[in-house]
Scaffold this active site. Structure first.
Site, PDB file in Angstrom:
ATOM      1  CE1 TYR A 164      -3.938   2.179   0.900  1.00  0.00           C
ATOM      2  CE2 TYR A 164      -2.556   3.023   2.676  1.00  0.00           C
ATOM      3  CZ  TYR A 164      -3.698   3.109   1.896  1.00  0.00           C
ATOM      4  OH  TYR A 164      -4.593   4.118   2.119  1.00  0.00           O
ATOM      5  CE  LYS A 168      -3.781   5.219  -1.011  1.00  0.00           C
ATOM      6  NZ  LYS A 168      -4.806   5.651  -1.967  1.00  0.00           N
TER       7      LYS A 168
END
Ligand code: NAI
Length: 728
Positions: A164, A168
């Site tokens: 993640y 991101k």
């Protein structure tokens, strides 16, 4: 500022708008007049399952409040379909909020290929595909606003979120480049790192925090960034709990570890580690150009062996400009022969093709002369010396040579040794940057030959609360409002910069294509002072018959670079002895030198007036005293309370009277004699000797070179006004 921010006529796509933050954005846009495409796949938080219910519900909510909305249930991986829905329903797409997201948290060792790929597919690839599908529509309509949704986990890292975090922060990289590519089409792309209670965060946050960190505290930032009135582009914001903050990169001053002609070693890195990592006076580079400029500067510093400390940099942190004013640099010595004069003349475009150029190119010519603008050459290294001035804390990568003033007090010798003394005359705060006025006086033996004022602009170093203007600045002047009286166009040669640099400006920017590319130029550029030399000799030819003794002074502002091979067009307006000039690149029409002028001495062969006394060396010192009185007259009057008269002589005759009145009002300096408490009589040459500290005033007095009438004790008080500048 006033007025409600509305989105009438705008079409907004919010991905993942079936719940959490996306829903809040969709509702807010709907309420303020936008037509909204509510996209949501309707899956679970790990990316499994599908349902149209989530998007439908939000569409109903918007419509219930009188807004316009349609649903789309595709995955962001089908970016084209989402945009097609917008085009089908509303005929355009103006705003894309990339918000859809899932989580597949695992400690790094346990992260599977699927965990990695799914996260990247939804967050990074999904945002790419949706945005790419919208891009050309935005480009054609010259309007677009894009939001990327990053995360604190990406910015700072977070245990169990390697997949993640990577995706991101990948979004931030994507946004940074879209901001650059979109700017000229009015497409702005910004990134947010939100924190809000949602189903994504309820697994990691305590329930009351999930409740209190409301999504409605994030939506207003998204709306503002997406409004046509918002000019923000390429920004990164942390937002949550009703607070918004902007982030930027910070970079330590660093340390150049490499030395010329030596191999760079890991040991040297180890030994300088603390300095490499020391954030004192750190800078905030905001573009790849700024970043590369540092490297360009380092390359040139290493090549010049100007020391191994990296750019001393620091836009504002740690600067104390007032400490810098009055500081002097070590005396500079410059020895040259006729060869340097000739090389300089060739460097500024002189050629044997023009018969009247021969006097500057052939040392055997009966009137062999050095071009007056050569006067910048012995002084130019002073600019690099600014790095050692306390209180300035300069970033050389941000240094621009803004303006130049040169005044001649006698024609330059065609060979010899000149000494130059440089002093920081003033430091100004222009908001967007800091201006340093650097005064350099150049002497041949004891005689003042010329005075340069370098105006150096340090981009981004303003805002320290200093004054904006200075009486010490020699300023540019506007052009007369009429077509020019004369124009000279001359093509520079392809090798102009290669030739000019041999006069002492070795910056690779003017010769090395790779170096120039790193600085953002398509090829090496001409030195600003080379164009300056062209313009000056055009005036000298047009209005002074190439007589160097008629050249008094020149002032220019450097505006744009010139590429070798382009033609310089010097436009001239004559107003008495002042020739206003503007220099352009003929091929582009772009102005290169602006606000410029050259002052000439009157032509002695046509004006038989009184002997020329307009170039006394002492005039410069009195001008400085006058400025100082204007700045601090109140204080001086309190301290001194006396009137000083001066009689300056030249060739045995008194040619100038000055009165320094530090008794009346706020103090003043007048040209001319008035009743004084004490009067000094001295020759122009001896005055300068005393000022430069080479002649002791007492000795001058006893040797009869300095005569004093009146209250001799008051002369001690003179030091207050002449301190630092003049040591009388
Ligand atoms: P959420 O789970 O409530 O909303 C995400 C929405 O995206 C869901 O409705 C989901 O169905 C939808 N979605 C998932 N995959 C999709 C796909 N392939 N295509 C279309 N829709 C899809 O989560 P929340 O908290 O509202 O998050 C919104 C965004 O903000 C996410 O990108 C998340 O990573 C980011 N974020 C949220 C934080 C928070 O504190 N809530 C913190 C940092 C980032």
């Amino acid at each position: 500022m006033s007025g409600l921010l509305t989105f009438d006529g705008r079409v907004v796509l919010v991905t993942g708008a079936g719940g959490g933050l996306g829903r809040e954005y969709a509702l807010a846009f709907g309420q303020r007049g936008a037509a909204v495409i509510v996209n949501d796949l309707g899956g679970d938080i790990k990316g499994g399952g599908r349902s149209s219910a989530a998007a439908d519900k939000v569409v109903e909510e918007i419509r219930a409040k009188g807004g316009k909305a349609v649903a789309n249930y595709d995955s962001v991986e089908d970016g084209e379909k989402l945009i097609q829905t917008a085009l089908d329903a509303f005929g355009r797409i103006d705003i894309v909020v990339n918000n859809a997201g899932i989580l597949r948290d695992r400690s790094f060792a346990r992260t599977s290929d699927t965990d990695w790929d799914l996260i990247h597919r939804v967050h990074l690839r999904g945002s790419f595909l949706v945005t790419r599908a919208a891009w050309n529509h935005m480009k054609n309509q010259k309007f677009g606003r894009i939001i990327m949704t990053s995360s604190a986990a990406g910015i700072y890292g977070n245990f169990g979120q390697a997949n993640y975090s990577a995706a991101k922060l990948g979004l931030l990289g994507l946004a940074n480049t879209l901001a650059i590519e979109g700017q000229k089409y009015n497409i702005h792309c910004n990134t947010i790192a939100p924190t809000a209670g949602s189903r994504l965060t309820e697994t990691v946050m305590p329930p009351d925090l999930v409740q209190s960190l409301k999504a409605e505290y994030v939506a207003p930032l998204v709306l503002w960034l997406c409004h046509e009135a918002c000019q923000e582009n390429g920004g990164l914001f942390e937002v949550g709990a009703g607070w918004i903050g902007k982030l930027r990169w910070e970079r330590s001053l660093g340390r150049t570890v490499r030395q010329k002609n030596k191999s760079m070693t890991p040991e040297a890195v180890r030994d300088t580690w603390n300095e490499i990592c020391d954030f004192t006076d750190a800078t905030k580079p905001a573009s790849i150009q700024e970043s590369l400029h540092t490297l360009v500067e380092v390359l040139s510093r290493v090549e010049d062996e100007r020391g191994i400390r990296a750019n001393p940099t620091g836009a504002s942190a740690g600067t104390n400009p007032s400490a810098a004013v009055g500081q002097t640099l070590p005396e500079m010595s410059f020895t040259y022969t006729h060869m340097n004069c000739i090389l300089y003349a060739l460097g500024v475009g002189m050629s044997t093709k023009e018969p009247d150029h021969l006097k500057f190119l052939f040392e055997g010519h009966e009137d062999f002369s050095c071009l007056p603008t050569f006067g910048v050459i012995p002084a130019q290294s002073a600019m690099m010396g600014l790095g050692s001035i306390p209180g300035l804390n300069l970033d050389f990568t941000r240094l621009l040579h803004g303006e130049q003033y040169l005044e001649m007090f006698r024609p330059l010798p065609t060979s010899g040794t000149l000494t130059s003394q440089a002093r920081v005359a003033d430091v100004l705060d222009k908001g967007s940057g800091m201006v340093i006025l650097l005064d350099v006086h150049t002497y041949s033996g004891r005689e003042l030959v010329c005075y340069n004022q370098f105006s150096v602009f340090i981009v981004g170093a303003g805002g320290f609360g200093g004054k904006r203007a200075s009486q010490k600045a020699v300023v540019t002047v506007p052009l007369p409002d009429r077509p020019p009286d004369a124009v000279i166009v001359e093509q520079t040669s392809k090798d102009q910069a290669a030739l000019y640099r041999l006069s002492g400006d070795w910056n690779p920017l003017h010769i090395d294509p790779g170096f120039a590319a790193m600085g953002g130029f398509k090829s090496p550029i001409l030195h600003g002072l080379c164009s300056f030399g062209f313009a000056a000799r055009h005036v000298l030819k047009q209005y002074a018959g190439n007589d160097v003794s008629r050249f008094k002074s020149i002032k220019v502002r450097f505006v744009k670079p010139v590429y070798p091979g382009q033609s310089l067009q010097t436009e001239m307006w004559k107003e008495a002895n002042r020739i206003h000039i503007q220099c352009k690149v003929k091929e582009t029409g772009g102005v290169v030198l602006s606000g410029a002028y050259i002052d000439l001495h009157a032509d002695a062969s046509v004006s038989a007036g009184p002997p020329q006394t307009d170039s006394l060396q002492s005039d410069l010192v009195f001008a400085e005293i006058g400025r100082r009185i204007k700045d601090t007259g109140d204080e001086l009057v309190k301290k001194v309370n006396a009137v000083f008269g001066w009689e300056i002589s030249k060739n045995g005759k008194t040619v100038r009277h000055w009165t320094i009145d530090l008794k009346t009002g706020r103090g003043s300096l007048h040209k001319g004699a008035t009743k004084s408490d004490v009067t000094f009589t001295i020759s122009d040459e001896d005055f300068m000797e005393v000022v430069m500290g080479r002649l002791n005033p007492q000795k001058a007095f006893f040797a009869g070179k300095l005569k004093v009438k009146g209250n001799i004790m008051l002369s001690q008080k003179l030091e207050v006004v002449l301190k630092d500048y003049a040591k009388l």
